[in-house]
Motif scaffolding. Structure first.
Motif, mmCIF file in Angstrom:
data_model
loop_
_atom_site.group_PDB
_atom_site.id
_atom_site.type_symbol
_atom_site.label_atom_id
_atom_site.label_comp_id
_atom_site.label_asym_id
_atom_site.label_seq_id
_atom_site.Cartn_x
_atom_site.Cartn_y
_atom_site.Cartn_z
ATOM 1 N N VAL A 103 -68.606 26.098 -85.764
ATOM 2 C CA VAL A 103 -68.585 26.614 -83.881
ATOM 3 C C VAL A 103 -66.545 26.015 -83.864
ATOM 4 N N LEU A 104 -66.177 26.836 -83.762
ATOM 5 C CA LEU A 104 -64.951 26.131 -82.873
ATOM 6 C C LEU A 104 -64.468 25.871 -81.429
ATOM 7 N N GLU A 105 -63.485 24.930 -81.172
ATOM 8 C CA GLU A 105 -63.566 24.701 -79.842
ATOM 9 C C GLU A 105 -62.556 23.598 -79.912
ATOM 10 N N THR A 106 -62.082 23.467 -78.125
ATOM 11 C CA THR A 106 -60.790 23.003 -78.381
ATOM 12 C C THR A 106 -60.839 21.086 -77.449
ATOM 13 N N ASP A 107 -62.143 20.963 -76.682
ATOM 14 C CA ASP A 107 -61.903 20.007 -75.489
ATOM 15 C C ASP A 107 -60.813 20.081 -74.663
ATOM 16 N N ALA A 108 -60.485 21.354 -74.317
ATOM 17 C CA ALA A 108 -58.837 20.745 -73.796
ATOM 18 C C ALA A 108 -59.311 20.688 -72.106
ATOM 19 N N PRO A 109 -59.010 19.708 -71.578
ATOM 20 C CA PRO A 109 -57.172 19.380 -72.064
ATOM 21 C C PRO A 109 -56.768 18.046 -73.102
ATOM 22 N N TYR A 110 -58.219 17.791 -73.537
ATOM 23 C CA TYR A 110 -58.060 16.892 -74.198
ATOM 24 C C TYR A 110 -58.119 16.692 -76.380
ATOM 25 N N LEU A 111 -58.250 16.298 -77.301
ATOM 26 C CA LEU A 111 -57.782 16.256 -78.328
ATOM 27 C C LEU A 111 -56.751 17.112 -78.980
ATOM 28 N N ALA A 112 -55.410 17.666 -78.500
ATOM 29 C CA ALA A 112 -55.247 17.991 -78.864
ATOM 30 C C ALA A 112 -54.386 17.965 -80.258
ATOM 31 N N PRO A 113 -54.738 19.635 -80.869
ATOM 32 C CA PRO A 113 -54.409 19.279 -82.583
ATOM 33 C C PRO A 113 -53.130 19.515 -82.683
ATOM 34 N N VAL A 114 -52.638 18.892 -84.112
ATOM 35 C CA VAL A 114 -51.347 18.403 -84.629
ATOM 36 C C VAL A 114 -50.910 20.318 -84.351
ATOM 37 N N PRO A 115 -49.657 20.243 -84.130
ATOM 38 C CA PRO A 115 -48.522 19.321 -83.883
ATOM 39 C C PRO A 115 -48.670 18.999 -82.658
ATOM 40 N N TYR A 116 -49.120 19.318 -81.232
ATOM 41 C CA TYR A 116 -49.259 18.940 -80.537
ATOM 42 C C TYR A 116 -49.732 17.341 -79.971
ATOM 43 N N ARG A 117 -50.746 16.486 -80.870
ATOM 44 C CA ARG A 117 -51.389 15.583 -80.866
ATOM 45 C C ARG A 117 -50.857 14.903 -79.499
ATOM 46 N N GLY A 118 -51.110 13.822 -78.553
ATOM 47 C CA GLY A 118 -51.021 13.366 -77.900
ATOM 48 C C GLY A 118 -50.810 13.774 -76.650
ATOM 49 N N LYS A 119 -50.259 15.370 -76.599
ATOM 50 C CA LYS A 119 -50.476 16.094 -75.470
ATOM 51 C C LYS A 119 -51.301 17.223 -74.880
ATOM 52 N N ARG A 120 -51.222 17.763 -73.754
ATOM 53 C CA ARG A 120 -52.314 18.618 -73.193
ATOM 54 C C ARG A 120 -52.678 19.297 -73.945
ATOM 55 N N ASN A 121 -53.957 19.687 -74.126
ATOM 56 C CA ASN A 121 -54.343 20.554 -75.586
ATOM 57 C C ASN A 121 -54.768 21.822 -73.980
ATOM 58 N N GLU A 122 -54.799 22.802 -74.437
ATOM 59 C CA GLU A 122 -54.856 23.925 -73.855
ATOM 60 C C GLU A 122 -55.650 24.766 -75.251
ATOM 61 N N SER A 123 -56.732 26.280 -74.258
ATOM 62 C CA SER A 123 -57.419 27.051 -75.150
ATOM 63 C C SER A 123 -56.831 27.339 -76.776
ATOM 64 N N VAL A 124 -55.186 28.225 -76.057
ATOM 65 C CA VAL A 124 -54.698 29.211 -77.090
ATOM 66 C C VAL A 124 -54.371 28.208 -78.140
ATOM 67 N N TYR A 125 -54.525 26.520 -78.190
ATOM 68 C CA TYR A 125 -53.633 26.015 -79.651
ATOM 69 C C TYR A 125 -54.829 25.424 -80.573
ATOM 70 N N ILE A 126 -56.394 26.429 -79.701
ATOM 71 C CA ILE A 126 -57.224 26.356 -81.476
ATOM 72 C C ILE A 126 -56.866 27.622 -82.381
ATOM 73 N N ILE A 127 -56.222 28.279 -82.538
ATOM 74 C CA ILE A 127 -55.872 29.051 -83.204
ATOM 75 C C ILE A 127 -55.019 27.824 -84.078
ATOM 76 N N LYS A 128 -54.827 27.137 -83.747
ATOM 77 C CA LYS A 128 -54.784 25.902 -85.251
ATOM 78 C C LYS A 128 -55.420 25.256 -85.767
ATOM 79 N N VAL A 129 -56.205 24.655 -84.982
ATOM 80 C CA VAL A 129 -57.665 24.865 -85.574
ATOM 81 C C VAL A 129 -58.506 25.967 -86.828
ATOM 82 N N LEU A 130 -58.028 26.812 -86.454
ATOM 83 C CA LEU A 130 -58.963 28.196 -86.853
ATOM 84 C C LEU A 130 -57.724 28.239 -88.389
ATOM 85 N N GLU A 131 -56.878 27.811 -88.318
ATOM 86 C CA GLU A 131 -55.118 28.113 -89.628
ATOM 87 C C GLU A 131 -55.796 26.676 -90.363
#
Length: 255
Positions: free
Chosen positions: A200-228
């Motif tokens: 299953v997919l997850e973000t754990d937002a606001p933690y563990l932002a994916p590349v290219p946002y690593r180190g920044k605040r994570n948010e649910s829309v960034y799950i697209i990067k995990v999907l990709e």
């Protein structure tokens, strides 16, 4: 295409300035199912408000996070029990063991973890497991509790292929998030050896932002990067990844 974020802390203080705009950004990109884990009783009202504001998209869990298992943990567990008895939740979580911050609380963390697994079984709910530097300890508890009514998600899975298979053997799906996009994340090296039915997919937002946002605040829309990233790893379309992982989430949460 429907994308499901199975683990996102949308009530976090990190979103206080733009919470609704952030949720709407996700909704605009087909991220339309948000499963919200609990931390402790201080966040309950914020979680209930989120559900009230987005009733078709927000699905709540109830539980005591292992890093919040402290001197008052029995009071906190009573709150979990009371809430589960009062209304519908979709999982007991996030629960588990975290030995990164404080090893001295291992005993009460184990007690709280086991107690909450038993609550999940009582209400026929899945569990959402938090594990940090504690695979052996988590598996030890799961081994004592394993049964047909033990199931759920191993949130933010960062283990080895062997540990992945062990988690799956306890009826757990693997929650895959931003770590799959990290150069040193390692799980991307063996994920294609695990059938997608276990993911299953997850973000754990606001933690563990994916590349290219690593180190920044994570948010649910960034799950697209995990999907990709998973689309690349499994060599199938984004739509197929979204469909399969959303179906997997429905099997776990019952909705």
């Amino acid at each position: 295409m429907i994308i499901t974020d199975t683990h996102t802390h949308l009530y976090s203080e990190a979103f206080d300035e733009d919470r609704y705009e952030m949720i709407k950004r996700a909704l605009s990109q087909n991220v339309s199912r948000f499963f919200i884990p609990a931390i402790d009783s201080t966040y309950t009202n914020s979680m209930l408000q989120l559900e009230q504001d987005f009733p078709e998209h927000i699905f709540l869990m109830m539980g005591l996070h292992p890093t919040h298992v402290k001197e008052n943990y029995k009071e906190e567990l009573k709150h979990v029990e009371d809430m589960l008895a009062k209304r519908r939740f979709y999982a007991v979580g996030e629960i588990g063991i975290d030995l990164y911050w404080d090893k001295s609380t291992l005993g009460i963390q184990q007690e709280a973890f086991k107690h909450q697994i038993q609550l999940a079984k009582k209400y026929k709910l899945p569990i959402a497991i938090h594990c940090r530097e504690a695979f052996d300890e988590i598996f030890e508890v799961l081994e004592t509790e394993k049964s047909v009514d033990l199931f759920g998600i191993f949130h933010c899975f960062t283990g080895t292929l062997e540990q992945a298979h062990q988690a799956i053997s306890y009826n757990m799906k693997l929650g895959i998030g931003g770590v799959a996009t990290f150069k040193n994340g390692k799980i991307d090296q063996f994920l294609n050896q695990i059938n997608l039915q276990h993911i299953v997919l997850e973000t754990d937002a606001p933690y563990l932002a994916p590349v290219p946002y690593r180190g920044k605040r994570n948010e649910s829309v960034y799950i697209i990067k995990v999907l990709e990233r998973l689309s690349y790893i499994y060599n199938i379309s984004l739509e197929e990844i979204a469909e399969i992982t959303t179906q997997n989430s429905k099997e776990v949460f019952g909705i």
